[in-house]
Design a protein around this motif. Sequence first.
Motif: not given
Lengths: 191, 506
Positions: B325-333
């Motif tokens: 989740w943390y990596e995903g939301i960071s990429e999304f950011g």
Amino acid sequence: MRLKLLIMLLMCLTTATVYAHHVLGRPAYSLSDDSNTPPSMQVETQIGDFYVTYMAFPAFPQPGQQGRVNLYATHRDSGKPFDGQVTFVIKDDKWFGGHKETLGTQKIDDGVYRQGFLVNTAGDYIIRAQFFSDGEPYTIDFPLKIGQVSGIGPIGIALIIIVSVLIMVSVMQRKRLLRGKIQVAHKDADS
Amino acid sequence: MIMTHPGLPVYWQVLIGVFMLIVSLWALLARTPVKTSHIGWPLERVPLIGLLVRFLNSSPWPLLFAKIVMVTIFITVIIAGLQGTPIPERNLATVLTWNLWWAGLIVAIFFFGSAWCAICPWDAIATWLVRRRLWGRGRLSNSLNLKVPKWLRNVWPALLMFMALTWFELGVGVTLDPYATAVLSLLMVVMATVSLALFEDKAFCHYFCPVGRTVGYYSQLAPVALRPLDPDVCAACTTLECYHGSDNVEPCPTHLVMGTLKENTFCTSCGNCVQSCPDNNVSWHLRQQSVEIKQDARPNWDDAWFMLGLLTLTSFHGITMLDFWYEGISEFGVWIGDSGQLLLSFSLGMLVIMFAPIALYAGLVYWAQRWTGKVIRYRQAFSVLAFASLPLAFSYHIAHNLNHLIRESHDLLALFTNPLGTGTQPLSMMEKHERHLQMIISQDTLFLLQGGLMLFGFWLAIQVVRYRAFALYSETKLWVLPIIVFAILIHGFDLWLMAQPMTMRM
């Protein structure tokens, strides 16, 4: 003068501010695996092209106690550390006003920016790290709690709201009752 | 270093997956369901438990005592949050609120229905402050007793509050901040008090409280409910003390009449009806867990949205506790140009994850509507079939929360003896490992409970689809397939979430 104002305005508009307590930057209080070092607070976040890690030692400094913050910034794509200068500013964690003071400007030292601080008054503070990269200004805020902050504030605000509403309701109800009594009295007088 | 809890083993995943397929096939081929009776078995007549129920019903004092205990604990939480250590795992405020109460509450509904609402400290403090009495009928003149505006007389405010609570919990990270936890708790008390001072009855519990409404909807699946002992007594009653109250007892806070009560959604288990009934005709009943959701609960548009919201936000909770989740939301950011605290990325991610399954559901209901060719309003079909989402949400919610409760609830004695966490240090890696290994029950037993819940939830959801589709279309045929597909997709996704390693909260 106008040009300076314009540049300042542009800088303000393009500055990305990072606040504390966020999705990536949840503060983590930790001890190292088996050391007896004092606990540190670590916050990881990202801003623009950089991943930034901030560490404060000790995690809970007391008023008058020497503390230190470490900052690491690595480029998002290349993973290379940022090697320019970083300015550290400390300010009160308040929405409006508050005192602000520059702690110092640091050069990179073994991949890390280290900045000492000493605060004499307990309270919530913000450590702001500022740097420029590729002409872009970067501003990152991190939390710093010094000593024990009074918890009366939220309780006081809650009590003020509740008591104000209750008094207001009480006054309105009294007026309503009085109005009812007057109307009844008028009706009795008419009949 | 991030500690994670192991997910459900493969054999459980296969077992549940096969079970889902078999039950789905059975639902398509089985005969028309038969309506079942909603009358339960009075708990007063059950040995031992009956004694306890009679004691609770005998006077208001047991409930008042429980309220005082809860308010005392609540005040301790506030003080610990505001004055205690900021280390979340060492502060009573964060551990008690998020690891024990919020996780345990959902489990408690499975056994005790909406009993929590009866001892809720937010409402207790608000009632004491506004009514100015610890128990009994307070002076109505202390409240303006305004009618709640018509546009607010629904559960949309509660759904928005629930979304806000999730946002604060997972986005802002209130769960790891004792101070913010205390402030949030105070805010709930302020809202409950202001609502009680302005509006008639318990408008906050009825329309606004996200916790109360979550408890209310899940209570449709509870095995216990307050019901009349003899329905004929209620049918003959003309005074309706349960609704109006008596000289000493407050009226029903959510406008329910016991004689016609068939659903738990808005019952706060306050016991006013038990105390006010002159015939002592109201008591706790044991009942079939599925009877209310299959046939008795009335479908409403806003109810349907709340239940679907519960389903998707529950899955969202699970997603945010996965490593990626943390990596995903960071990429999304990075992709959307978000920076810093990534709250915009988080908020968008939350909205997408919340509304994508609802859009899928809406589409599948539309498909079912087209397939049947029957003239039934889309909103009605949407509202009726949404009941199927409740067992899916409930079962996954409990299974997920069991991880927090069983794997993360340690050192409670130390926490209660030092609620402010004075002089404590953060958990060392050794302590984290110890906590990880010292579970209240064995890991296999935990998997058994979680697997059993996932089986139970799907079985119940399919039952609901069959009964509700029959009530809607007067027959059940292949038309239920779209909603069964929805149940399989959602439960399959939740099963996948359960199989993933889950990040330890604190």
